[in-house]
Each structure stands twice: as C-alpha cells, then as structure tokens.
Design a protein around this motif. Structure first.
Motif, short mmCIF file in Angstrom:
data_model
loop_
_atom_site.label_atom_id
_atom_site.label_comp_id
_atom_site.label_asym_id
_atom_site.label_seq_id
_atom_site.Cartn_x
_atom_site.Cartn_y
_atom_site.Cartn_z
N ASP A 22 0.82 -1.22 0.00
CA ASP A 22 0.00 0.00 0.00
C ASP A 22 0.85 1.26 0.00
O ASP A 22 0.30 2.37 0.07
N ASN A 23 2.17 1.14 -0.06
CA ASN A 23 3.04 2.31 0.14
C ASN A 23 2.74 3.47 -0.81
O ASN A 23 2.65 4.62 -0.38
N LYS A 24 2.56 3.22 -2.10
CA LYS A 24 2.35 4.32 -3.05
C LYS A 24 0.99 4.97 -2.87
O LYS A 24 0.87 6.19 -2.91
N LYS A 48 7.47 11.65 1.52
CA LYS A 48 8.19 10.95 0.46
C LYS A 48 7.79 9.48 0.55
O LYS A 48 7.21 9.04 1.55
N LEU A 49 8.10 8.72 -0.49
CA LEU A 49 7.77 7.30 -0.49
C LEU A 49 8.40 6.60 0.72
O LEU A 49 7.78 5.72 1.32
N SER A 50 9.58 7.02 1.11
CA SER A 50 10.23 6.40 2.27
C SER A 50 9.43 6.65 3.55
O SER A 50 9.42 5.80 4.44
N ASP A 51 8.74 7.80 3.65
CA ASP A 51 7.88 8.08 4.81
C ASP A 51 6.71 7.10 4.86
O ASP A 51 6.38 6.57 5.92
N TRP A 55 6.00 4.38 7.74
CA TRP A 55 4.72 4.36 8.46
C TRP A 55 4.09 2.97 8.38
O TRP A 55 3.66 2.43 9.39
N LEU A 56 4.06 2.40 7.19
CA LEU A 56 3.46 1.08 7.03
C LEU A 56 4.23 0.01 7.81
O LEU A 56 3.63 -0.79 8.53
N ARG A 57 5.56 0.00 7.67
CA ARG A 57 6.36 -1.00 8.39
C ARG A 57 6.17 -0.88 9.90
O ARG A 57 5.98 -1.88 10.60
N GLU A 58 6.21 0.35 10.41
CA GLU A 58 6.06 0.58 11.85
C GLU A 58 4.68 0.14 12.35
O GLU A 58 4.57 -0.52 13.39
N ASN A 59 3.65 0.50 11.61
CA ASN A 59 2.30 0.13 12.05
C ASN A 59 2.04 -1.36 11.94
O ASN A 59 1.38 -1.94 12.81
N LEU A 60 2.55 -2.00 10.91
CA LEU A 60 2.39 -3.44 10.80
C LEU A 60 3.15 -4.15 11.93
O LEU A 60 2.66 -5.13 12.49
#
Length: 184
Positions: A22-24, A48-51, A55-60
C-alpha cells in the motif's frame, strides 16, 4: 480482517488491515491530507515514499506486537482512509488508554467511511484489548465536522488546550475527546 462496505452513496469500499504494498497509495493519500488547509495533518510538508514505507512497516510491526490496531479504507485498490489506535503512554501508567487518529480523503468524506473505520477499530479494541478503558483523540477546534462525527460515535469532550497549534499567525485550539469503553 477484510470487510466490504457499501457507502451512503452506494459506492463499494473495503475496510482492511494495511499491506506493505500500500506504500504508493498511502503516500498519495497522506499528501492529499497534508495539502488541506487549515485542518490537515500536523505535518506541513509533503511526504516521500520512504515516509509511507516507514509508516506502514512501523504500524504493521505494532499490530504484530499487539500494540495497536491499524485499518485502511480501500477504494478500487487505493488507500483513501485510515484509522489507528495505539498505546498513548505505554508502560505502567498508560496501559488503559489508546490514542486514535483517523483521516479520510476529502473526495470520499460524508459517505460514512470515517464512522465505519472508527467503529470497526473500537469493536476490534474491545475484542482484542480487554485492558483498554479509554480511546483518546485530539482534534483541531476549527474542525467542527470531525467533532460532530466523534460525538455521534460516542466521544465526549474532556478538555482543550488553547494556542496548541499555530499556522502562520493564527493560533488553533486543540480539543481532547474520550470514548469510554468501560464505565468510570
């Protein structure tokens, strides 16, 4: 968790857990929210895409570690809304409070998506986190539409902090609201 949801206007959405892919669409969603003035996210610059990846990695990771619940609203494969709760002050003194944050893309508001996301997060919290007694949120005083939504769901105003935020020369008051899972 994946749930089809038919909005007030008969549009089909999916409420689900976020995925790393879901990153993009998450980036596009966050940047549309940031662009909103004066209510948007606290962040004032575009992501940015890295943000979005972070966010996704941290929340998962938090979800796997049982430190919160994170849901997104999906429209035709794109994230157009999010709702998350996580421990406000983890540790001995804060293990009974979750902090909620939520947003819906402006083109999809008024269709019941925000209430569906929040109510789903509340029901998941009740089911998975019996220790949580309060879900807390902070909303800008000028965001009256969001305050009406939160009140309809059952949140109660518990206080405010004048001049908590500043945009340009204008001070904005923050309003704090609680949803009580267990009676006081």
């Amino acid at each position: 968790m994946k749930e089809d949801f038919i909005a007030k206007d008969k549009t089909k959405y999916v409420i689900r857990f976020p995925k790393t892919t879901d990153n993009k669409s998450t980036l596009k969603f966050f940047n549309r929210i940031v662009e909103e003035k004066p209510v948007g996210l606290s962040r004032r610059s575009k992501n940015k895409l890295s943000d979005a990846d972070s966010w996704l990695r941290e929340n998962l990771k938090k979800q796997r570690q049982r430190k919160g619940i994170f849901l997104v609203a999906d429209f035709q494969g794109s994230v157009i809304g999010s709702c998350e709760v996580q421990y406000h002050h983890p540790g001995e003194d804060g293990n009974h409070i979750f902090l909620l944050s939520t947003a819906v893309d402006r083109d999809h508001r008024g269709k019941g998506i925000g209430s569906r996301l929040i109510n789903k997060v509340i029901s998941e919290t009740k089911r998975k986190y019996p220790n949580i007694e309060i879900i807390e949120l902070c909303v800008k005083q000028i965001n009256t539409a969001a305050q009406r939504l939160y009140k309809r769901i059952g949140f109660k105003k518990v206080g405010s902090v004048p001049k908590r935020s500043k945009r340009g020369n204008k001070y904005i008051t923050d309003v704090y609201m609680h949803y009580y899972i267990k009676k006081k």
